[in-house]
Scaffold this active site. Structure first.
Site, PDB file in Angstrom:
ATOM      1  N   TYR A 171      10.296  23.404  65.245  1.00 15.09           N
ATOM      2  CA  TYR A 171       9.530  22.194  65.580  1.00 15.09           C
ATOM      3  C   TYR A 171      10.008  21.714  66.950  1.00 15.09           C
ATOM      4  CZ  TYR A 171       6.581  18.191  64.567  1.00 15.09           C
ATOM      5  OH  TYR A 171       5.594  17.251  64.611  1.00 15.09           O
TER       6      TYR A 171
ATOM      7  N   LYS B 251      -8.424  33.278  43.521  1.00 16.95           N
ATOM      8  CA  LYS B 251      -8.943  34.185  44.552  1.00 16.95           C
ATOM      9  C   LYS B 251      -7.882  34.422  45.620  1.00 16.95           C
ATOM     10  CE  LYS B 251     -12.825  36.198  46.093  1.00 16.95           C
ATOM     11  NZ  LYS B 251     -13.908  36.800  45.330  1.00 16.95           N
TER      12      LYS B 251
END
Length: 759
Positions: free
Chosen positions: A40, A95
């Site tokens: 970060y 899925k």
């Protein structure tokens, strides 16, 4: 299993141990402040600036290139209909799971709270920069057609509505092969399509792309035959309207060559089948129940080629053969589209793969002597490991040839190797194992069935069709626990200490006495031993009253091994039994031996352990590549601990020259192919991926497998007994329900193998 039990199991699966089926896992180090400052602020600014300079750098510095959005508004979910976006989330997560396990593609599932076409499209367009591809899912027709069409036109990443194209691609591959077998031409056959939804429309369009003629196609919806003189036809239905003056399915089926069902159960009758042309092709793909039952269809027409959407019949049309691999190929060349050329390439790749010799592990998984291209094998099986290295390259090449690939592949061999490597983290071997067990279930004695976890495992084994449990233990406790977990099946429950088992106990005792009377066992001793569950269970297997045995959940390993060895004994030629653990690591399956029995084996015993491990690995459908482990490498130490490993290897090279085995080797060299090739290019393991480690003693093997299991949360199957005359396996103390189920599957497959050896 009762409907209530199934419901409870499904809810628990999704809720525990934490809700949902997928999670985000960091791919970079994050242990130190330095790591975090790179992940970060301030370090993250550097890749941001590089992407500003060139937007294509987003693929270089982020996960976009391997990230697909599975997007739905929940308007047409499975057979549940319009249930809304929140209720569709479990399906979309599922899925995502399939994308990951079959093609190593990461997924964010996105549920959009609108049924307005424009609003849905705008939402997807606004979030598209995050993703490398968009998989549209469970959106009702006719809106699904417009949504997909516009997104394909307006986005520069692959977009596919799997409900439409997945079934089309798989069924088209099956159709091409069925036509080849029947010696029929696609431009000549008469085709009946039952159903007019998104999948039916896409299937028919794809069949036409391969040469089917409009004049030979009849499509039906819930109102009957779609004719040109019918009013209020949608644009999609009008595309397939016929000029023939027929109204019913029965009329359409007369002299038809092909029936494709994407509608509802049991609408095709035997009479309709009989009216079809010679060698009819019938794809009855309604789920869960087809348009005509498989058994009825093949009984009615012995010249039929039949496919369904079900896994319990030959020729399953399963979308998982398509969408993971199509997106894999599209992502790997940074395709801007999934176009017709790519879909047709997938069709041809799947059709051609079914004609290739089938790997032994696939034959083993499906309980076949040898799967061969023909009436009962027209499309590959979902567990075929070649899918990942066959379909994506075909799709990628089609993208390149059709001009939609922006990052062409230069080295195809390297690409195929990378694809195979991607699947190293997959736990497909468990699915292969379970599938194989289901093909020929066996009777399994659960020797500690009066423990809740053991009984839960037995319930799963029974309900999944892996085997037929025989429950040993205190009958009243077992029945009470069965009531608690709603396990209401009529199964055999045996308490060896009960009066009703006295005749069996005496029979087993007499037999055991005869076998052990010259080893200090009296008849009184034998009767006393038979009251112990592990002796009784072992004798059940020994005498053919059961095929396999599972024990060890509540007792120390030595106390369970002893009864097994005394009653069942070893295979001829085996002086000492051993054990192996199958570790399901990120790099693929890894066998570790001997993890439980031999404390300090000799060189000859190490060689035998390696031979037995080699045999067991083949039982799993794997090609064994075995490293004999030491703290030394190839003669670098003259210490006896190292030289015994060297002697074992030398013995195996003489007696088993075809085995892929070498050593002595340190573990890092065994598992790092580049290091091994660089330092020891002469090794028989150079250029190969090691999938088994034989350790020099019990300390090292046992500690290693438990270290892997606890530190890396690696799933373990075992200890798997090696060298036993019958299929008996002893789990670790306090094994989980899942571990017990896996061991039961191993026991069934082992029993199948031993049955073959006896014939």
């Amino acid at each position: 299993m009762s409907k209530q039990s199934k419901r409870r199991e499904a809810l628990l699966y999704h809720a525990k141990p934490k809700p949902g089926k997928i999670e985000v896992v960091p791919t970079k180090k994050y242990a130190t402040q330095r790591d975090l400052s790179l992940a970060y602020s301030p370090g993250v600014a550097e890749p941001c600036l590089e992407i500003v300079k060139n937007i294509e750098n987003v693929y270089k510095y982020t996960s976009k290139g391997n990230l697909v959005a599975v997007i739905s508004n929940g308007t047409a979910v499975l057979g549940l209909g319009n249930i809304g976006p929140e209720a569709s989330k479990p399906v979309m997560e599922g899925k995502g799971l399939l994308f990951k396990i079959f093609a190593d593609i990461d997924v964010f599932d996105i549920e959009v709270g609108t049924e307005d076409v424009d609003a849905f499209i705008e939402t997807v367009k606004n979030i598209a920069p995050t993703f490398g591809g968009i998989n549209l899912e469970d959106i009702k027709a006719p809106e699904a057609f417009e949504i997909e069409r516009r997104l394909k036109e307006e986005l520069n990443i692959p977009v596919m509505h799997d409900d439409q194209h997945g079934t089309a691609i798989i069924s088209a591959a099956a159709l091409l092969n069925a036509l080849e077998i029947t010696k029929k031409k696609i431009d000549k056959v008469k085709i009946v399509i039952s159903g007019a939804g998104a999948a039916a429309v896409s299937c028919t369009r794809l069949y036409k792309a391969f040469g089917a003629k409009d004049a030979n196609i009849v499509m039906l919806d819930s109102k009957g035959v779609i004719r040109k003189d019918r009013d209020n036809l949608t644009k999609e239905k009008a595309e397939f309207a016929t000029v023939r003056k027929i109204d019913s399915l029965e009329e359409a089926m007369k002299n038809a060559d092909v029936f494709v069902g994407l509608s509802i159960a049991n609408i095709v009758t035997p009479k309709m089948l009989e009216s079809m042309a010679k060698r009819p092709i019938v794809f009855a793909m309604a789920n869960p129940d087809p348009e005509i039952e498989y058994e009825l269809a093949v009984k009615t027409r012995d010249d039929i080629i039949m496919a369904t959407g079900r896994s319990d019949h030959p020729n399953q049309v399963n979308n998982v053969l398509g969408f993971p691999f199509i997106f894999r190929g599209a992502l790997d060349v940074r395709s801007t589209k999934i176009n017709e050329a790519m879909k047709m390439a997938a069709v041809k790749a799947l059709a051609d793969l079914a004609k290739e010799p089938v790997p032994e592990q696939v034959n083993i998984a499906y309980g076949e002597t040898k799967l061969v291209f023909g009436t009962d094998y027209i499309i590959p099986k979902p567990f075929d490991p070649r899918l990942i290295s066959t379909v994506p390259p075909a799709v990628a090449k089609a993208a390149m040839d059709s001009g939609v690939a922006t990052e062409p592949i230069q080295d195809w061999q390297k690409y195929i190797e990378e694809l195979n490597e991607r699947m190293g983290s997959d736990n497909k071997i468990i699915r292969l194992l379970t599938s194989r067990a289901k093909r020929n279930p066996k009777r399994i004695v659960f020797a500690e069935a009066d423990h809740l976890n053991v009984l839960k495992a037995a319930q799963i084994v029974h309900e999944e069709g892996i085997g037929t449990p025989i429950l040993l233990g205190r009958k009243e406790v077992i029945e009470e626990l069965m009531q608690q977990i709603e396990f209401d099946e009529e199964l055999e429950i045996i308490d060896p200490k009960s009066d009703d088992q006295a005749p069996t106990l005496r029979k087993y005792a007499q037999k055991h006495f005869e076998n052990r009377k010259r080893s200090g066992v009296t008849l009184f001793d034998a009767e006393k031993l038979m009251r112990e569950r592990n002796y009784f269970a072992s004798m059940m297997v020994n005498e053919g009253d059961a095929d396999a045995m599972i024990s060890g959940y509540s007792r120390a390993y030595p106390s369970v091994v002893r009864p097994v060895l005394e009653t069942i004994g070893r295979f001829d030629g085996v002086n000492k039994v051993a054990t192996t653990n199958l570790m399901l690591t990120k790099r693929g399956p890894l066998f570790i031996s001997d993890t439980s029995i031999n404390i300090d084996p000799t060189a000859k015993e190490l060689a035998k352990i390696a031979q037995m491990t080699n045999y067991t690995m083949k039982m799993f459908g794997l090609t064994p590549v075995i490293a004999m482990i030491s703290y030394a490498n190839f003669g670098s130490s003259k210490d006896p601990h190292a030289t015994k490993v060297r002697e074992a290897v030398a013995y195996l090279h003489r007696t088993n020259p075809d085995m892929h085995i070498d050593g002595e080797l340190q573990t890092d060299f065994a598992l790092n192919a580049e290091m091994l090739q660089s330092k020891f290019p002469f090794s028989k393991l150079a250029g190969k991926k090691v999938n088994a480690l034989i350790f020099p003693n019990l300390d090292s093997a046992n500690s290693t497998y438990k270290l892997l299991k606890e530190l890396n949360e690696t799933e373990s199957i075992g200890p798997i007994m090696l060298g036993m005359r019958k299929a008996v396996h002893i789990m670790q103390l306090g094994a989980s329900v899942e571990e017990i189920v896996n061991m039961a599957a191993v026991a069934v497959v082992d029993a199948q193998q031993k049955e073959k050896r006896e014939k």
